[in-house]
Each structure stands twice: as C-alpha cells, then as structure tokens.
Design an enzyme around this catalytic site. Structure first.
Site, short mmCIF file in Angstrom:
data_model
loop_
_atom_site.label_atom_id
_atom_site.label_comp_id
_atom_site.label_asym_id
_atom_site.label_seq_id
_atom_site.Cartn_x
_atom_site.Cartn_y
_atom_site.Cartn_z
CG ASP A 37 12.37 -13.75 9.92
OD1 ASP A 37 11.55 -12.91 10.29
OD2 ASP A 37 12.12 -14.63 9.06
CE1 TYR A 40 16.72 -13.15 3.68
CE2 TYR A 40 16.13 -15.29 2.77
CZ TYR A 40 16.35 -13.94 2.61
OH TYR A 40 16.23 -13.38 1.37
CG ASP A 41 17.99 -11.10 8.56
OD1 ASP A 41 17.36 -10.63 9.52
OD2 ASP A 41 17.55 -11.08 7.39
CB SER A 86 -10.91 -8.21 -7.77
OG SER A 86 -11.00 -9.44 -8.37
CD GLU A 118 -18.75 2.39 -1.11
OE1 GLU A 118 -19.55 2.58 -0.18
OE2 GLU A 118 -17.71 1.72 -1.00
CE LYS A 120 -12.95 -0.82 -8.75
NZ LYS A 120 -11.51 -0.67 -8.74
CG ASP A 122 -7.13 4.17 -9.85
OD1 ASP A 122 -6.81 3.00 -9.55
OD2 ASP A 122 -6.89 4.68 -10.94
NE ARG A 141 -6.83 -7.44 -4.44
CZ ARG A 141 -6.68 -8.54 -5.15
NH1 ARG A 141 -5.49 -8.96 -5.46
NH2 ARG A 141 -7.73 -9.22 -5.56
CE1 TYR A 227 -12.65 -2.32 -0.11
CE2 TYR A 227 -11.02 -0.61 -0.46
CZ TYR A 227 -11.37 -1.95 -0.46
OH TYR A 227 -10.46 -2.90 -0.78
CE LYS A 290 -18.54 -1.50 -1.54
NZ LYS A 290 -17.70 -0.90 -0.52
CE LYS A 314 -12.21 -0.16 -12.96
NZ LYS A 314 -11.53 -1.10 -13.68
CB CYS A 408 16.89 15.01 -38.94
SG CYS A 408 17.07 15.06 -37.16
CB CYS A 411 21.49 16.15 -37.48
SG CYS A 411 20.69 14.76 -38.28
CB CYS A 426 16.94 11.11 -37.92
SG CYS A 426 18.59 11.75 -38.20
CB CYS A 431 21.05 12.47 -35.41
SG CYS A 431 19.80 13.63 -34.79
S1 IVH Z 1 -15.56 -2.99 -2.15
C1 IVH Z 1 -14.33 -7.17 -3.58
N1 IVH Z 1 -15.46 -0.44 -2.43
O1 IVH Z 1 -11.40 -2.05 -5.84
C2 IVH Z 1 -14.51 -6.73 -2.22
N2 IVH Z 1 -13.66 -1.68 -3.29
O2 IVH Z 1 -11.70 -4.36 -7.71
C3 IVH Z 1 -15.30 -5.49 -2.07
N3 IVH Z 1 -11.90 -0.31 -4.31
O3 IVH Z 1 -9.65 -4.47 -4.03
C4 IVH Z 1 -14.56 -4.32 -2.49
N4 IVH Z 1 -12.86 1.63 -3.95
O4 IVH Z 1 -9.09 -2.04 -3.58
C5 IVH Z 1 -14.84 -1.59 -2.67
N5 IVH Z 1 -15.55 1.86 -2.59
C6 IVH Z 1 -14.92 0.72 -2.80
C7 IVH Z 1 -13.68 0.68 -3.45
C8 IVH Z 1 -13.07 -0.56 -3.69
C9 IVH Z 1 -11.80 1.01 -4.45
C10 IVH Z 1 -10.90 -1.26 -4.79
C11 IVH Z 1 -10.45 -2.23 -3.74
C12 IVH Z 1 -10.71 -3.59 -4.28
C13 IVH Z 1 -10.84 -3.32 -5.74
C14 IVH Z 1 -11.75 -4.35 -6.34
#
Ligand code: IVH
Length: 680
Positions: A37, A40-41, A86, A118, A120, A122, A141, A227, A290, A314, A408, A411, A426, A431
């Site tokens: 590092d 590099y710096d 994901s 639970e 999800k 955002d 991530r 989560y 889950k 979703k 317009c 103008c 326009c 304008c």
């Molecule tokens: S569980 C895949 N629980 O959604 C591993 N994820 O699309 C289990 N997220 O990267 C994920 N709320 O950032 C889980 N209650 C929740 C969540 C959640 C948001 C996000 C999380 C994950 C993304 C997956």
C-alpha cells in the site's frame, strides 16, 4: 529547449497512469497485489503532484480523477469464506406455494417445516464480524465473494454495539438503511448547498457506506438491521431464536419476524407486512420467507446463486390516488415540451408528491387523462412518480381535456411535433428555457464541470441577455458577473476562473456537455478518441463523418445520423462548435491506446438496473479489463449486465440484438476469467 523539457513530465505522467492502473487492476480485480500500500501511495502522490505542477497533463481518465475523488487504496477488498448470495424472487402466490412444495419435497418426507416471514429491507447489504465480543470488521456486499472493508464507517452507526457479551465468533449479515425522515433532511441540506439530492434511500445508504471519511458517514444517520446469522448459529437452533438472542445482546434487527406453519399463515404474514409498509420508518420492498430451522436450512443448502431455504416475495410499486388540479408544460434542453401533472399533494411511499411527469401527449390521450380527474400515481422504483391510471368512475363531467399549446409557453415560438417521435419541441434554439437547460447540462460535473455556475446564476445570466449559448460563457467579463444580484468580487472572480478552467477539459467531456442526441457519455468518449480535437472533427467532410462514425463499435444508424446532423445539419449548431473553437475550448483527447488490454478486450457491455456498486465503478472495471461500455443496448452490444429492477425495454432490446443478459456476479467472474467459451 522548452519543448524537450515539457515532454519529460508528459512521459512520466503516462508511465505513472499506466502503472497505477495496472496495480489497481491487480489489487481490485485479480486480488493479487504486487506492491505494498505504501509503495502504491507513493506512486499515487507522485502522479498527483505532477498534475498539480502541470495541469495540462491532467486527463479525465487519470487515476486521480476517479468519481468521488477517492484514493482507491483506502477501501481494502476482503475475501469472505461464505459468499453473500442473493435471494430468489417471486411476485405471486403460485410461485410461493411452489417454493414451499420444493422445500418439503427436498426434506425427508413427513418433516414439519416452519417458516419465518419478515420484511425485505431496501438499503445496502453488509457483513459484520464480532470477535472476542468486539466489533472487529465490517464489509460491503461487493461482488458477494469479496467486499470492501468499511469497519470505521460501521463504527459510526450508533445502534450497532461496539462490544457484546458473547465472546464466540459471530458473523452477521445486515441491511444498512436510512430512515425516510432522515433522508428528507439530508436531501434538504444537499439541495441547499447545490448538491444533487439522493434519488432514494437505497442509493443514499450504499453510497454513504463507502465514503472515506467516517466523520461524514456519521452525519448520514445510518442504521444497521441484522437479518441473518452466518457464523455462530450454535447460539440458537432457528432463525427466529437467533434474532431473539441478538436482541438480548443489544444487536439491532428489524424485530418483525413471524413464525408460520403453513401457506395460509405465510400469506397472511406477507399481507400484514405489505399493509403496514408505509408505517415502517425505512423503505421495504417485499417480504422474505425463510425456513426457520437451521438444521433444515443446512439440508436444503443452496444453488450456485440462491439459498434453497429462502425466497423474497416482492411488492409492486406503491400507489396512491389523488386529484389532478392542472397540467402545465416544461421545456427541456432539447426543446422537448413535457406536460407535468400538478397534483393535490399526497403521501406516497413516505414522501409527499405534488408533481408527476406525464411524458408526452400520447400518454395523456392513451390514458384519457383530463384536468380535474382523480388519478392513480405510482413510484416506479425511483423517486419520480408517474400517473398510471384514471379513476373514471368518480368523474363529474366537469373535467377538461388538455391540449398541448401550439406555441412555446416560454418564448411563444411555434411548437413542432416531429413525425418520428412523440415529443413536441420548441423550435427556437434561443428560447430561454432551452438555453438555461443547456447551460446546466454543459456545466454539470460529468461534463465540463464548471464550478460555481449554479441554477440561479444561470437564470440571471440568461434573463439579463448576457449568455445566449454555452460559448457566450467564455466572453463574460468580471464586470458582467459583478453586475448580477448579490454578487461579491470574490465570488465573481471564482465564476470567471471556473469558466476559464473548463477550457482545459478533454474533447469527450466537451461533446458530453453539448448533449448530442442518442450519443451518451461513453459514446462521446469513443467519438472523441476518433476525432482527437474539435477542429479536426469540424474538418471532416460529410462523407468522412459518416464513414468514421459508422466504424465506431456500437454506433447504430441513428447515432451516426445524430453526429452527421450536428456537423453538417442546420448551421446553428455548427456555428456553436466554431464559436467554441474560436474561444479555444477543449483539449485533445488522449489516444485510445491507453485503453487496457484485458480479458474483456473485444467485448461490449451495457450496464443497467440497481447494482451493488456505483455504476461508474462497474463501467470502470469493464474498461480496466479491456471491455467497451455502451450507454444503451444496440447493434453489437455483447452483454447486458442486469442488476435488480431491470426495465423491460432493456431486456427487449437485448433480445432484439442477440445481446446476452448476465448478472453483476457473472460480470465479476468475466472481469477475472474472461468470457466463458461459447461452446462450453
Ligand atoms: S436473507 C441470500 N433477509 O436482500 C441470503 N435478506 O436479495 C439470505 N435483504 O443481500 C438473505 N432484507 O441485502 C435476507 N430480511 C432479509 C432481508 C434481506 C433485505 C437483502 C439482503 C440480501 C438481498 C438478497
């Protein structure tokens, strides 16, 4: 001789840029650094000093010019043992039932399965590591397999305890969110000082996590909600119990989990979350279902992308009904006249909406929208709301049809409706609305980056007749600027200096700033690499223009026509280019030879949707690996990198052009290992 002397720093500059880029590639992409590092710096600082002493050498692709001005050596990449995956998505009941059937089928027959439902969240995903009872490490991530180290930033999140009583190793996954009310305040401050507001809480949260100065991160009021427990499930036998255990240690989670025994209960729990969506202080975009029992989760395991024990349900965009009081029209940079709905203010997804874009006349006539109607509005993922339907049942008969004005509104020049498109325009290039919007576009950070030239200044300059096009900026005198309202000597000088500095931008940024129809920033860069200078470009004959532009990878007929018409169409735009040349605006574009050779050489990419990283960073990683970036999917685009919430039009375009759709994770793989063998 001065010339010989000048070439030395130039050569060293090119060498440093090349070297630093190669190290970046090794460090970030190959994860195989060959220097420390510190070394590099040293290179980075030498480059920065060299550029400070020789501003002419500074090119936009210099490593010192990265977006956000982040010395990249500061966010370390860390590989993780268990990749962050994901979730598979569903939007309907059948798929949900199908998921639950698959789960029971895979587990031994007769197994009782309980599900935890639970919200999800955002925001931005992170991983948190507690070791010996201490918050030891935080990572973003990233590409899932590895993330960027953000421990110091996580320490600023007050809700996250720095120490806990549990001493065993504990790896947690969490979503970092910003409360809606906090985001509103942050955006007010940002717009107040002239910065662009965040489009949504997700962008604000993930952007904040990667900032380099933890003091600034602290101002963003981030909150982490755990989560998932990844390492350390021995603390509990089930997901719900593990969250309860965390709560006992003071580790925050959403605390909204509900354990359900069958489809009906799961369905009801999802409905409950959706119904109370607006009551959450932060954004949620669905529910996560889950398998609750950890042993069952282990048996189910995962595919290469998703765990088999969880699925996301979703929610659609949020909708609200409100009254349409009026339709006004706005005139944009290209002269396009856009009707805008003036609404009775209404709460939607946590913000108050009073305006919505109606796009064009066709949208209004297709939906039969009339002034006085009750309309449904939706937020399409982002912050700009849309009118999506009219509630015709409640019409009183007093509603009025809307007609786009034939002149317009700014103008009074005639409005032209072009045959090929739905936009009305326009026709007056002078304008004031067009000039104002063009100046704003030109001065933008990603284009000519004219500091100090904000909206109110632009308005005054245009209203006072001091500036009629972007080239007029360069004729402004200190007295011109001083004569404006509330303008002190120092500020006026700053404006003049910033305008003068903008002459030094390379051709790609000048072309971007001029806003050539159909030709986005990446395409401008390609065009600039071919032309090198504006005078050279102006010297192209019409045939030459077509020939040269048509040969650029990814330029379709409409783009070629757009460039042709800029240079050889109506004289007014050519005259503007000539005015810019006379004022010595723009610097030669460095030759394309600086483009990296790498695993993606010869391939072109378009990136779309919501990604885990900043889009600019994704573009850069493609370029660093030798690939080319297209702004749109078009003839010759090899891959569409699709993040979440990809628009249908992009996918349709991919189908049409035979473009292969890949995920961000696929791209990360290709950046390292190249494009998989097609026969394989
Ligand atoms: S569980 C895949 N629980 O959604 C591993 N994820 O699309 C289990 N997220 O990267 C994920 N709320 O950032 C889980 N209650 C929740 C969540 C959640 C948001 C996000 C999380 C994950 C993304 C997956």
């Amino acid at each position: 001789m001065p010339r010989a002397k000048a070439s030395k720093p130039a050569a060293r500059h090119a060498e440093l840029v090349r070297e630093i880029k190669a190290h970046d590639y090794r460090y970030y992409v190959l994860d195989d650094a060959t220097i420390s590092d510190r070394e590099y710096d040293k290179l980075y600082r030498e480059l920065r000093d060299l550029e400070e002493a020789n501003p002419k050498l500074l090119t936009p692709d210099s490593p010192t010019q990265r977006v956000g001005d982040q010395p990249r050596s500061d966010l370390r990449t860390i590989k993780r043992e268990t990749p962050m995956m994901s979730l598979d998505n569903t939007y309907n009941d059948e798929e949900l039932a199908e998921f639950m059937r698959r789960v029971t089928d895979r587990l031994k027959s007769g197994a009782k399965v309980k599900y935890c439902v639970e919200p999800k969240l955002d925001g931005g995903s992170i991983e948190i590591l507690y070791r010996d009872g201490r918050l030891a490490q935080g990572t973003t991530r990233g590409d899932g397999k590895s993330g960027e180290e953000i421990t110091e930033n996580l320490r600023t999140i007050r809700s996250l305890p720095l120490t806990i009583e549990h001493k065993g190793p504990l790896t947690l996954r969490a979503e970092v969110v910003i409360y809606r009310r906090d985001l509103e305040e942050i955006n007010e401050i940002r717009t107040g000082r002239g910065d662009a507001p965040f489009a949504n809480a997700r962008n604000a949260a993930s952007g904040s996590l990667r900032m380099l100065d933890p003091r600034q991160v602290a101002e963003r009021r981030l909150r982490a909600m755990v989560y998932q427990v990844v390492e350390g499930p021995q603390i509990a036998k089930s997901h719900a119990d593990s969250l309860a255990k965390l709560a006992k240690w003071g580790i925050p989670s959403h605390q909204k989990e509900k354990v359900c025994a069958d489809l009906d209960a799961v369905r009801a729990a999802i409905d409950e979350i959706e119904k109370s969506r607006a009551d959450y202080p932060y954004e949620i975009d669905g529910a996560v279902i889950k398998v609750n029992d950890f042993t069952q989760q282990d048996i189910l395991g995962s595919t290469s992308k998703f765990p088999r024990w969880a699925i996301a349900f979703k929610f659609g965009a949020e909708r609200a009904e409100t009254k349409l009081h009026d339709i006004i029209v706005q005139v944009g940079r290209t002269g396009a006249i856009t009707p805008v709905a003036v609404l009775e203010p209404v709460e939607l997804a946590g913000t108050t909406v009073a305006r919505a874009s109606l796009h064009n006349e066709d949208v209004i006539s297709n939906l039969d929208i009339r002034i006085g109607d009750t309309v449904a509005i939706e937020k399409a993922g982002e912050i700009i709301p849309q009118v999506v339907a009219v509630n015709k049942k409640v019409r009183t008969g007093k509603e009025r049809k809307f007609e786009l004005p034939s002149t317009c509104p700014i103008c009074d020049s005639p409005v032209e409706r072009r045959e090929d498109g739905v936009a009305s325009r326009c026709t007056n290039q002078r304008c004031p609305a067009i000039v104002r919007a063009s100046l704003k576009y030109y001065a933008h950070r990603t284009a000519m980056d004219v500091d100090h030239l904000g909206s109110s200044l632009i308005e005054q300059l245009v209203a006072g007749g001091k500036v009629g096009d972007v080239a007029d900026l360069y004729d402004l005198t200190l007295d011109d600027v001083l004569s404006l309202e509330r303008m002190g000597k120092k500020s006026a000088q700053n404006v003049i200096d910033a305008i003068a500095r903008s002459k030094e931008r390379t051709l790609d940024r000048l072309l971007t700033g001029l806003g050539i129809e159909m030709v986005g920033h990446s395409a401008c860069r390609q065009l600039a690499e071919v032309a090198e200078t504006l005078p050279a470009m102006l010297a192209w004959s019409e045939e030459e223009t077509i020939e040269k532009v048509d040969a650029i990878s990814g330029f379709g007929p409409k783009m070629v026509e757009s460039v042709r018409s800029l240079l050889h169409g109506d004289t007014s735009r050519r005259e503007l280019l000539e005015k810019l040349v006379e004022r010595d605006v723009g610097r030669p574009q460095p030759k394309a030879a600086v483009a990296a050779e790498g695993p993606l050489t010869g391939y072109t990419f378009c990136v779309t949707g919501v990604l885990t990283r900043k889009r600019d960073d994704v573009h850069q990683s493609i370029r660093d690996a030798g690939g080319t970036v297209h702004d749109k999917v078009k003839k010759g685009t090899s891959f569409l990198v699709a993040g979440e919430k990809v628009g249908k039009s992009k996918l349709d375009a991919a189908k049409k052009h035979g473009t292969v759709v890949v995920s961000e994770a696929d791209l990360d793989e290709m950046v390292v290992n190249g494009v998989p063998n097609e026969e394989a």
